[in-house]
Design an enzyme around this catalytic site. Structure first.
Site, PDB file in Angstrom:
ATOM      1  N   LYS A   1       0.830  -1.213   0.000  1.00 31.99           N
ATOM      2  CA  LYS A   1       0.000   0.000   0.000  1.00 31.99           C
ATOM      3  C   LYS A   1       0.858   1.254   0.000  1.00 31.99           C
ATOM      4  CE  LYS A   1      -3.773  -2.466   2.218  1.00 31.99           C
ATOM      5  NZ  LYS A   1      -4.461  -2.823   3.461  1.00 31.99           N
TER       6      LYS A   1
ATOM      7  N   GLN B   1      -4.221  -1.420   9.693  1.00 34.68           N
ATOM      8  CA  GLN B   1      -4.169  -2.736   9.057  1.00 34.68           C
ATOM      9  C   GLN B   1      -4.793  -3.783   9.991  1.00 34.68           C
ATOM     10  OE1 GLN B   1      -3.056  -3.400   5.830  1.00 34.68           O
ATOM     11  NE2 GLN B   1      -3.959  -5.390   6.262  1.00 34.68           N
TER      12      GLN B   1
ATOM     13  N   ASP C   1     -10.502   3.137   4.461  1.00 30.82           N
ATOM     14  CA  ASP C   1     -10.944   1.749   4.301  1.00 30.82           C
ATOM     15  C   ASP C   1     -12.467   1.671   4.154  1.00 30.82           C
ATOM     16  OD1 ASP C   1      -9.135  -0.289   4.034  1.00 30.82           O
ATOM     17  OD2 ASP C   1      -8.718  -0.480   6.178  1.00 30.82           O
TER      18      ASP C   1
END
Ligand code: NDP
Length: 280
Positions: A50, A94, A117
């Site tokens: 990412k 994460q 997200d």
């Protein structure tokens, strides 16, 4: 019939090239802060992917790597600090977090406007209500792959296997918003009844090659979200690709299908979050 391959790498490239162009035109560079707690190797790989992609596109990225002994309070303090920093536009924690940490509480603490997200209850609520918000990346990627086939979704019967908050449920809502008739299946569903009626089948289960040809309607579009380790240690999807490809009209490979789309839409969300914050 042999299914046409939906090339996730190619579609993702189109998304990221557009992000790159837009980022180049901005006075302030979007900034994504990624938080990693513990030393889960898969999570470490995802974070590296990412941040690398962000840098390629001109997005500033910072990784906050914390030990697995980090307390809830310490993690909450970091999120609050990132929430209040005007230089940070996107925050990604994460998942999964180590067991002793309250994941839902952490997600809910992220400012909804920085929740790249798309997992915050406010963004999930907006999705359900059909309001503009930050969409979860994998479901958004699934929709973009479907769009790339050029097939109209309206009136189609879509079956989503999996009802997680991060993949199954939001994918079902997005399909509904495109006027599909949606069936959501889970571990208690009779797949043999529902799947063979699907014009569009999305598998988000987490079980290697579970979906065989007998569950596929002739000419169906098959999107495989699953990422599992096969017997030989290689990455395989939830769909038995070799068996299904002769029955489907379109199919995504694993790897190279949904995976690249998730990262691409994370970048798009970071850009969108940045633009919205700059416009305030
Ligand atoms: P979860 O484990 O949270 O959810 C799995 C879902 O599958 C559950 O709803 C479960 O049902 C259902 N399920 C399990 N077994 C069966 C079965 N035998 N028949 C029917 N349904 C079943 O997983 P996620 O949603 O987080 O992820 C799904 C897959 O997608 C995983 O392989 C994951 O690695 C992958 N993934 C890939 C991404 C990418 O970028 N390519 C991103 C995110 C995930 P129940 O609710 O009843 O337990």
């Amino acid at each position: 019939m042999v299914a046409r391959l939906i090339d996730g790498k190619q579609v993702a490239l189109q998304v990221t090239e557009e992000v790159k162009r837009e980022v180049a035109g901005l006075k302030v560079k979007p900034c994504l802060d990624v938080v990693l707690v513990g030393d889960n190797p898969a999570s470490q790989t995802y974070v590296r992917m990412k941040t690398k992609k962000a840098e390629e596109l001109g997005i500033v990225s910072h990784s906050h790597v914390l030990p697995s002994t980090t307390t809830q309070q310490e993690l909450e303090q970091l999120i609050k600090k990132l929430n209040s920093s005007r230089d940070v536009h996107g925050i990604l924690v994460q998942l999964p977090l180590p067991k002793h940490l309250n994941e839902q509480k952490i997600i809910s603490l992220i400012s909804p406007e920085k929740d790249v997200d798309g997992f915050h209850p406010v963004n999930m609520g907006k999705l359900l209500r059909g309001e503009k918000g930050l969409l979860p990346c994998t479901p958004n990627g699934v929709m973009s792959l479907l769009d790339s086939t050029g097939v109209s979704l309206e009136g189609k019967h879509a079956v989503v296997i999996g009802r997680s908050n991060i993949v199954g449920k939001p994918t079902a809502v997005l399909l509904l918003s495109k006027n599909c008739t949606v069936t959501v299946c889970h571990s208690k569903s009779k797949l043999e009844e529902h799947c063979p009626r699907a014009d569009i089948l999305v598998a988000a289960i987490g079980k290697a090659k579970m979906i065989g040809a007998s569950l596929i309607k002739q000419g169906a579009i098959v999107i495989d979200v699953g990422t599992n380790k096969g017997a030989d240690g290689k990455l395989v999807g939830d769909v038995d690709f070799d068996a299904v490809k002769s029955k489907a009209s379109f199919i995504t490979p694993v790897p190279g299908g949904v995976g690249p789309m998730t990262v691409a839409f994370l970048m798009r969300n970071t850009l969108e979050a940045c633009k919205a914050q700059l416009a305030k």
